[in-house]
Design an enzyme around this catalytic site. Structure first.
Site, PDB file in Angstrom:
ATOM      1  N   HIS A 194       0.894   4.979   7.152  1.00  0.00           N
ATOM      2  CA  HIS A 194       0.583   6.059   6.209  1.00  0.00           C
ATOM      3  C   HIS A 194      -0.753   5.801   5.507  1.00  0.00           C
ATOM      4  O   HIS A 194      -1.622   6.680   5.460  1.00  0.00           O
ATOM      5  CB  HIS A 194       1.709   6.168   5.174  1.00  0.00           C
ATOM      6  CG  HIS A 194       1.539   7.286   4.204  1.00  0.00           C
ATOM      7  ND1 HIS A 194       2.037   8.548   4.423  1.00  0.00           N
ATOM      8  CD2 HIS A 194       0.903   7.348   2.999  1.00  0.00           C
ATOM      9  CE1 HIS A 194       1.737   9.338   3.413  1.00  0.00           C
ATOM     10  NE2 HIS A 194       1.044   8.625   2.530  1.00  0.00           N
ATOM     11  N   GLU A 195      -0.892   4.592   4.972  1.00  0.00           N
ATOM     12  CA  GLU A 195      -2.123   4.261   4.252  1.00  0.00           C
ATOM     13  C   GLU A 195      -3.317   4.176   5.194  1.00  0.00           C
ATOM     14  O   GLU A 195      -4.451   4.487   4.807  1.00  0.00           O
ATOM     15  CB  GLU A 195      -1.947   2.937   3.502  1.00  0.00           C
ATOM     16  CG  GLU A 195      -0.920   2.977   2.388  1.00  0.00           C
ATOM     17  CD  GLU A 195      -1.232   4.028   1.331  1.00  0.00           C
ATOM     18  OE1 GLU A 195      -2.424   4.320   1.097  1.00  0.00           O
ATOM     19  OE2 GLU A 195      -0.275   4.571   0.743  1.00  0.00           O
ATOM     20  N   HIS A 228      -4.859   7.629   5.459  1.00  0.00           N
ATOM     21  CA  HIS A 228      -5.733   7.922   4.322  1.00  0.00           C
ATOM     22  C   HIS A 228      -7.058   7.167   4.449  1.00  0.00           C
ATOM     23  O   HIS A 228      -8.137   7.725   4.237  1.00  0.00           O
ATOM     24  CB  HIS A 228      -5.059   7.508   3.007  1.00  0.00           C
ATOM     25  CG  HIS A 228      -3.872   8.347   2.627  1.00  0.00           C
ATOM     26  ND1 HIS A 228      -3.882   9.722   2.645  1.00  0.00           N
ATOM     27  CD2 HIS A 228      -2.638   7.987   2.172  1.00  0.00           C
ATOM     28  CE1 HIS A 228      -2.714  10.188   2.235  1.00  0.00           C
ATOM     29  NE2 HIS A 228      -1.940   9.150   1.962  1.00  0.00           N
TER      30      HIS A 228
END
Length: 343
Positions: free
Chosen positions: A19-20, A23
């Protein structure tokens, strides 16, 4: 206990990292400065600077974050700050995290399909398993039995066998079969299943394992991910409208499930991680303040108005969203503890 801890760290660590990473990579691509990319929370165990970014591993491996320059309005702003980029770029960075939570399941399913194969029901009229307390048990049917005829009518496919059972609830049937090279017959009466509105005897087809190539496995993985996500959305809608009871699980419940799944093997654990990743991606895209979906809505409003929302109003909305999430977290955690039968 050690299995549960390892499985929990693996699942949470993998989901948060991916997920990170979404980003992080997108922020870099649109020209934002990322001051730190961290896996875990708490004190640093390891850190190293490469270029303008510090990469760190922290002592609590159940989370992570990106420190993108300028996301905090109180920070000094420059041309590489989050707020200095156009709305479309900021939206892309926010959405990328959840998008990666849909990419991860595809990759995990491909690994599972290539390494283990895909379980599919055979179309041959061969019994795979017998359900307890059903007519098939009483009649003496066994796994591996190959159905030849039903009331004298030849059966060559599983669908033909199923059709004969479903349309003859309450009627005595004579089934000729082959078992270990020998022919024999049994009689039974299919019971009527009110929910399915048809006859059943309590058998499932033989399961075969198919090993696809990479391209086929990828296509099936994409469809599988889409199907699961669609089912989750439908279920979420039914929970919100009260059609079904909300079944919440917090971190304790997820950790417990991860440990139980891990004990059955790596393949089930990868499938569990894929399922959880899809769940995380969908939840994060909900238009709730402090979630990624809430940020996207805020940016969309900014794009329509041509200017950012009032800072005080934005903080107030985010505070409400945070409070609601904390309430949900407490309720889910309480339910997790209740399942452990501590209360």
């Amino acid at each position: 206990m050690s299995t549960t801890v390892i499985a929990t760290i693996f699942v949470f660590g993998l989901l948060v990292f991916v997920h990170e990473l979404g980003h992080f990579v997108t922020a870099k691509l649109v020209g934002m400065r990322v001051d730190e990319f961290a896996i875990g929370f708490g004190p640093k165990v390891f850190s190293r600077r490469h270029g303008e970014t510090i990469y760190s591993l922290r002592i609590i491996p159940l989370g992570g974050f990106n420190k993108i320059a300028g996301m905090d309005p109180d920070e000094e702003q420059d041309e590489k700050s989050f707020s200095a980029k156009p709305v479309w770029a900021r939206m892309l960075v926010i959405i990328a995290g959840s998008a990666m939570n849909f990419v991860l399941p595809v990759l995990l399913f491909v690994i599972v399909f290539l390494g283990y194969g895909i379980e599919t029901a055979s179309d041959k009229p061969v019994i795979g398993s017998i359900l307890p307390d059903k007519p098939a048990v009483a009649a003496g049917l066994l796994p591996g039995d190959r159905i030849q005829t039903v009331n004298g009518i030849p059966v060559t496919t599983w669908q033909q066998f199923v059709a004969a059972i479903q349309t003859n609830a309450g009627e005595q049937l004579t089934i000729a079969l082959e078992r270990s090279g020998n022919s024999q017959s049994v009689t039974l009466v299919p019971e009527f299943d009110q929910r399915a509105n048809r006859g059943i005897i309590g058998v499932t087809p033989e399961i075969i394992i198919k090993r696809p190539g990479f391209i086929e496995a990828t296509g099936i993985a994409v469809k599988h991910t889409y199907t699961i996500a669609s089912s989750m959305l439908v279920g979420l809608g039914q929970m919100v409208t009260g059609k079904i009871e909300a079944d919440l699980a917090g971190p304790i419940g997820v950790a417990q499930m991860a440990g139980q799944v891990a004990q059955t093997g790596l393949i089930p654990l990868l499938q569990f991680a894929a399922f959880l990743s899809i769940n995380l991606g969908l939840i994060n895209l909900l238009p709730v303040p402090v979630l990624d979906g809430g940020h996207v809505v805020t940016l969309a409003v900014e794009g329509i108005r041509g200017k950012p929302l009032n800072r005080n109003s934005l903080q107030f909305v985010q505070m409400i969203g945070f409070a609601l999430l904390m309430l949900l977290f407490v309720l889910a955690t309480f339910k997790d503890i209740s399942r452990l039968k501590l209360f």
